[in-house]
Design a protein around this motif. Structure first.
Motif, PDB file in Angstrom:
ATOM      1  N   ASP A 290       0.826  -1.212   0.000  1.00  0.00           N
ATOM      2  CA  ASP A 290       0.000   0.000   0.000  1.00  0.00           C
ATOM      3  C   ASP A 290       0.863   1.266   0.000  1.00  0.00           C
ATOM      4  O   ASP A 290       0.495   2.281  -0.604  1.00  0.00           O
ATOM      5  N   ILE A 291       2.010   1.221   0.679  1.00  0.00           N
ATOM      6  CA  ILE A 291       2.911   2.373   0.688  1.00  0.00           C
ATOM      7  C   ILE A 291       3.431   2.648  -0.721  1.00  0.00           C
ATOM      8  O   ILE A 291       3.388   3.779  -1.220  1.00  0.00           O
ATOM      9  N   VAL A 292       3.926   1.606  -1.392  1.00  0.00           N
ATOM     10  CA  VAL A 292       4.478   1.791  -2.733  1.00  0.00           C
ATOM     11  C   VAL A 292       3.382   2.228  -3.703  1.00  0.00           C
ATOM     12  O   VAL A 292       3.577   3.135  -4.525  1.00  0.00           O
ATOM     13  N   GLU A 293       2.221   1.603  -3.620  1.00  0.00           N
ATOM     14  CA  GLU A 293       1.129   1.959  -4.531  1.00  0.00           C
ATOM     15  C   GLU A 293       0.635   3.383  -4.290  1.00  0.00           C
ATOM     16  O   GLU A 293       0.219   4.066  -5.232  1.00  0.00           O
ATOM     17  N   TYR A 294       0.692   3.833  -3.037  1.00  0.00           N
ATOM     18  CA  TYR A 294       0.335   5.223  -2.747  1.00  0.00           C
ATOM     19  C   TYR A 294       1.251   6.176  -3.520  1.00  0.00           C
ATOM     20  O   TYR A 294       0.795   7.150  -4.132  1.00  0.00           O
ATOM     21  N   TRP A 295       2.557   5.872  -3.515  1.00  0.00           N
ATOM     22  CA  TRP A 295       3.501   6.750  -4.207  1.00  0.00           C
ATOM     23  C   TRP A 295       3.398   6.607  -5.721  1.00  0.00           C
ATOM     24  O   TRP A 295       3.561   7.596  -6.453  1.00  0.00           O
ATOM     25  N   PHE A 299       2.771   9.776  -8.083  1.00  0.00           N
ATOM     26  CA  PHE A 299       3.563  10.131  -9.268  1.00  0.00           C
ATOM     27  C   PHE A 299       2.666  10.262 -10.505  1.00  0.00           C
ATOM     28  O   PHE A 299       2.798  11.198 -11.280  1.00  0.00           O
ATOM     29  N   ASN A 300       1.744   9.312 -10.677  1.00  0.00           N
ATOM     30  CA  ASN A 300       0.863   9.347 -11.842  1.00  0.00           C
ATOM     31  C   ASN A 300      -0.067  10.561 -11.806  1.00  0.00           C
ATOM     32  O   ASN A 300      -0.317  11.183 -12.853  1.00  0.00           O
ATOM     33  N   LEU A 301      -0.553  10.884 -10.629  1.00  0.00           N
ATOM     34  CA  LEU A 301      -1.428  12.043 -10.493  1.00  0.00           C
ATOM     35  C   LEU A 301      -0.690  13.332 -10.835  1.00  0.00           C
ATOM     36  O   LEU A 301      -1.197  14.183 -11.569  1.00  0.00           O
ATOM     37  N   ASN A 302       0.516  13.463 -10.320  1.00  0.00           N
ATOM     38  CA  ASN A 302       1.280  14.685 -10.581  1.00  0.00           C
ATOM     39  C   ASN A 302       1.710  14.784 -12.040  1.00  0.00           C
ATOM     40  O   ASN A 302       1.756  15.874 -12.600  1.00  0.00           O
ATOM     41  N   LYS A 303       1.984  13.629 -12.657  1.00  0.00           N
ATOM     42  CA  LYS A 303       2.331  13.633 -14.086  1.00  0.00           C
ATOM     43  C   LYS A 303       1.137  14.086 -14.917  1.00  0.00           C
ATOM     44  O   LYS A 303       1.279  14.876 -15.837  1.00  0.00           O
ATOM     45  N   GLY A 304      -0.044  13.587 -14.528  1.00  0.00           N
ATOM     46  CA  GLY A 304      -1.239  13.980 -15.252  1.00  0.00           C
ATOM     47  C   GLY A 304      -1.561  15.457 -15.061  1.00  0.00           C
ATOM     48  O   GLY A 304      -1.993  16.138 -15.986  1.00  0.00           O
ATOM     49  N   ALA A 305      -1.290  15.954 -13.833  1.00  0.00           N
ATOM     50  CA  ALA A 305      -1.579  17.359 -13.544  1.00  0.00           C
ATOM     51  C   ALA A 305      -0.675  18.297 -14.302  1.00  0.00           C
ATOM     52  O   ALA A 305      -1.021  19.446 -14.565  1.00  0.00           O
ATOM     53  N   SER A 306       0.514  17.806 -14.682  1.00  0.00           N
ATOM     54  CA  SER A 306       1.483  18.680 -15.357  1.00  0.00           C
ATOM     55  C   SER A 306       1.267  18.741 -16.868  1.00  0.00           C
ATOM     56  O   SER A 306       1.923  19.491 -17.543  1.00  0.00           O
ATOM     57  N   LYS A 307       0.361  17.912 -17.382  1.00  0.00           N
ATOM     58  CA  LYS A 307       0.123  17.914 -18.817  1.00  0.00           C
ATOM     59  C   LYS A 307      -0.645  19.143 -19.264  1.00  0.00           C
ATOM     60  O   LYS A 307      -1.477  19.650 -18.521  1.00  0.00           O
TER      61      LYS A 307
END
Length: 307
Positions: A290-295, A299-307
């Protein structure tokens, strides 16, 4: 009528999981730095508005490093802040129960013959943080015996899980492993002394313990909250990598290689179990995954937000 629970310092890592643990049977008010425990009049006015039936006190300077950097702020927040909260509750005729969250850091340096650590072990504080926590425990015990409401103190050991800041070691390693899994970083982890052991508990089990202590802990009681299992930091890193099917090189970093005087830690939750029925339920593999999947999600959320 639904009971009103106030979580002071309750908007962070532990508080968010604690709100979930209470579920729909309670009305939860969680406040963070917007309600300053170092400002007595503001705190009292806020208590008057909420009129809680129960309180969990989480507000604190939370790391040893911060406490050494600013001892005065640590004492003002962790001790005087506790006194301010107690006084605000008394001023507003509080008649319920309060859980004061302390720390296993109060025990100080442990010897192997001290393990597993029980609440009867004498405290030997080694940081301003630990000193303030011991003082707060004593204050809460005194008030539990001389005032009109009940107070219980918890001594949590290391807790980990999804949502924890990367300022903390296991969360930091989980973030780095997530980056490697996503191809965002080379498969190398720079590590320090990772062969010490600690007693790690999933934050969701910690939250469940806090709920039970608030409901059925003994007035004036102090309780360890821990898994009763010691695990090395190295073993957790290796297992996180296995769970997401990656291989990494663990590279010793001289800048991180500060050998800890504290080689082993393991606590006992016997008293907590006897008085509340609590046991840790979440498997370590679930915690680590769960810790790794949270990160990964972060990462995926922030990558999507930067598009």
């Amino acid at each position: 009528m639904m009971k009103k629970i106030l979580l002071v310092g309750g908007t962070g890592f532990v508080g968010s999981h604690l709100s979930s643990a209470f579920g729909n049977q309670y009305s939860i008010t969680a406040v963070g730095r917007d309600v300053d425990v170092c400002k007595p009049s503001d705190l009292s006015a806020f208590i008057r508005t909420v009129q809680p039936d129960a309180v969990v006190h989480l507000a604190a300077v939370t790391t040893l490093k911060e406490s050494f950097e600013d001892p005065s702020l640590t004492y003002a927040t962790n001790f005087m802040g506790t006194l301010n909260l107690l006084s605000a509750l008394r001023e507003n005729h509080f008649q319920g129960r309060m859980l004061n969250v302390s720390s296993s850091e109060v025990y100080g340096l442990l010897n192997e013959f001290d393990l597993p650590v029980t609440e009867s072990l004498l405290t030997h504080p080694l940081s301003p943080y630990a000193v303030a926590k011991i003082a707060s425990e004593a204050l809460c015990y005194q008030w539990s015996q001389t005032e009109s409401f009940e107070i219980i103190s918890a001594r949590p050991f290391n807790h980990i899980g999804p949502g924890q800041s990367a300022r903390f070691a296991i969360a930091d390693f989980g973030k780095q492993i997530a980056a490697i899994k996503l191809g965002l970083a080379e498969p190398i982890l720079n590590v320090g002394d990772i062969d010490t052991t600690r007693d790690f508990t999933d934050v969701r089990d910690i939250a469940a313990a806090y709920k039970l202590l608030l409901e059925s802990g003994k007035n004036g009681g102090i309780y360890n909250v821990c898994s009763g299992v010691e695990r090395s930091v190295r073993s957790l890193i290796v297992r996180m990598c296995e769970l997401v099917n990656i291989q990494v090189e663990l590279r010793a970093d001289p800048e991180r290689m500060r050998l800890s005087d504290q080689r082993r830690v393991r606590g006992s939750y016997h008293n907590l179990s006897i008085d509340t029925g609590w046991e840790p339920h979440i498997a370590i593999d679930k915690t680590l995954l769960d810790i790794v999947e949270y990160w990964i999600d972060d990462f995926n959320l922030n990558k999507g937000a930067s598009k």
